[in-house]
Design a protein around this motif. Sequence first.
Motif, short mmCIF file in Angstrom:
data_model
loop_
_atom_site.label_atom_id
_atom_site.label_comp_id
_atom_site.label_asym_id
_atom_site.label_seq_id
_atom_site.Cartn_x
_atom_site.Cartn_y
_atom_site.Cartn_z
N VAL A 20 -12.52 -8.28 -2.39
CA VAL A 20 -11.75 -8.06 -3.61
C VAL A 20 -11.96 -9.24 -4.56
N GLY A 21 -11.89 -10.46 -4.01
CA GLY A 21 -12.14 -11.64 -4.83
C GLY A 21 -10.97 -12.05 -5.69
N ALA A 22 -9.80 -12.17 -5.08
CA ALA A 22 -8.63 -12.57 -5.88
C ALA A 22 -7.63 -13.36 -5.04
N VAL A 23 -6.86 -14.16 -5.73
CA VAL A 23 -5.67 -14.81 -5.16
C VAL A 23 -4.51 -14.46 -6.09
N LEU A 24 -3.36 -14.16 -5.48
CA LEU A 24 -2.18 -13.78 -6.27
C LEU A 24 -1.01 -14.66 -5.84
N ALA A 25 -0.02 -14.76 -6.71
CA ALA A 25 1.20 -15.52 -6.36
C ALA A 25 2.39 -14.98 -7.14
N SER A 26 3.56 -15.11 -6.50
CA SER A 26 4.81 -14.69 -7.16
C SER A 26 5.99 -15.29 -6.40
N THR A 27 7.10 -15.37 -7.07
CA THR A 27 8.34 -15.73 -6.35
C THR A 27 8.96 -14.49 -5.73
N LEU A 56 4.84 -8.86 -5.79
CA LEU A 56 3.48 -9.23 -5.38
C LEU A 56 2.80 -8.04 -4.70
N ASP A 57 3.53 -7.36 -3.84
CA ASP A 57 2.97 -6.18 -3.16
C ASP A 57 2.68 -5.05 -4.13
N THR A 58 3.53 -4.88 -5.11
CA THR A 58 3.32 -3.84 -6.12
C THR A 58 1.99 -4.06 -6.85
N VAL A 59 1.74 -5.31 -7.24
CA VAL A 59 0.51 -5.62 -7.97
C VAL A 59 -0.70 -5.55 -7.03
N ARG A 84 -1.93 -2.11 -6.71
CA ARG A 84 -2.76 -1.72 -7.87
C ARG A 84 -4.18 -2.22 -7.69
N LEU A 85 -4.29 -3.43 -7.21
CA LEU A 85 -5.60 -4.04 -6.99
C LEU A 85 -6.40 -3.27 -5.94
N ALA A 86 -5.67 -2.69 -4.99
CA ALA A 86 -6.33 -1.97 -3.89
C ALA A 86 -6.37 -0.46 -4.14
N GLY A 87 -5.84 -0.02 -5.26
CA GLY A 87 -5.84 1.41 -5.56
C GLY A 87 -5.00 2.22 -4.59
N ILE A 88 -3.91 1.61 -4.11
CA ILE A 88 -3.02 2.30 -3.16
C ILE A 88 -1.77 2.77 -3.91
N ASP A 89 -1.48 4.03 -3.80
CA ASP A 89 -0.32 4.62 -4.47
C ASP A 89 0.97 4.07 -3.83
N PRO A 90 1.82 3.39 -4.59
CA PRO A 90 3.07 2.85 -4.01
C PRO A 90 3.92 3.93 -3.35
N ALA A 91 3.75 5.17 -3.77
CA ALA A 91 4.53 6.27 -3.17
C ALA A 91 4.09 6.56 -1.74
N ARG A 92 3.01 5.91 -1.30
CA ARG A 92 2.57 6.05 0.09
C ARG A 92 2.83 4.78 0.90
#
Length: 401
Positions: A237-244, A249-252, A255-263
């Motif tokens: 994927v080539g990314a690093v993410l961060a959040s409080t 963080l999982d929601t974003v 999106r990066l992984a193309g996974i529908d949050p409804a699943r």
Amino acid sequence: MGGLSRADAAPLVSVCHCPSYDPSDVSRAVDSVLEPLGDMGAFVSPGERIGLKPNLLMAVAPEQAITTHPAVLEAVAVRLLAAGASPVIVESPGAALANSARALRHVFERTGAWEVAERLGLEVCMENTGTNVSNPSGRLLKRLDVLTGALEVDGLVSVCKLKTHTFMTFTGAVKNLFGLIAGMSKGGYHARLADPLHFADMLLDVAGFAAPRLSLMDAVLALEGDGPGTGGRPRFVGAVLASTDPVALDTVACRLAGIDPARVPVLMQAAKRGLPGADAAAVRVVGDDVEDLYKGAFLLPAQREGDRLGFGAFSALQRVLLPLARGALNPRPRPKTGRCIACRACERACPKGAISAVDGLARVDDSLCIRCFCCHELCPVAAIDLEFVGAARVARALRMV
Ligand code: SF4
Ligand code: SF4
């Protein structure tokens, strides 16, 4: 630890392209994701002991993309040290691991975490035993078996891994905190909460308890397919993410992984709880553009790809085995004559309708009971004992639970 914040109405997630695990790439990416959040000094104070929680599911090499890469762990630890904190690596790997320092060290060594700790002089929690603590804000579980070492720090910084997950569809910042549940107790939680939505609720309860000050995600080399272990396959994927906010963080990350949050059960339940991080429209993303980093949808676990019945639907085999596993790994709530005052508080607390007060005594239907122990927690006169019987008593004697 304590409390999953609902105060931040617009959670912020910071994203940065990271082309490799070369230390210079990782160092630049970690600095970039921290900068909009306020740098490490905004989250820790000099002299604090900070639990550093990677995802070290099992004893595998970093290239297998199952565990947090040591280069990311090291970059975060370096920044904690620079801020004057003392990082302590805290992790209880997968439930199948025996409660021994030797087994724990093997995981730390194989995953590269041990070398990081030695190089930087970090403390490593070598106990894989837990303390049963109260979790008053928990929706599903009012008590948790938390890794004792994780209770002895001033705060927590989580460094998770982006992966698919056969049971939970996806594992990231929220699921990483399940590694704070001690040793083989994790197996009991799985047995007790066989429904993915119940399990997700438990994960949110654990995340609420852990309340990491900061969550970072290693999404450089992720895992797709039948994760989160060796059944998955590495996916760049080539990314690093961060959040409080671990939910945001999982929601974003989804999106990066193309996974529908409804699943994703965790995000479904987080949305039901009204947590702002589960509302993609409410989450503010800064840094590199997620759409630019997106390289196509991840392959989902086969179990989830073929799931046409929805979460909570089980095969005939699962229906037979899960009650057996529940019985084998968990104690049973047993209201006691002479102490029970038939106040029915347990009846009201039970999420499964498994307990009812009849003829002056509460009685439990074991076939319905999911061993959440809300009744035990909420009984005002401590009239409910937790008893290990049969196979559970043997497992207890062998220190398996
Ligand atoms: S909460 Fe306790 S005292 Fe009240 S009915 Fe249940 S077991 Fe009995
Ligand atoms: S009887 Fe007690 S432990 Fe069993 S499901 Fe109900 S509240 Fe949970």
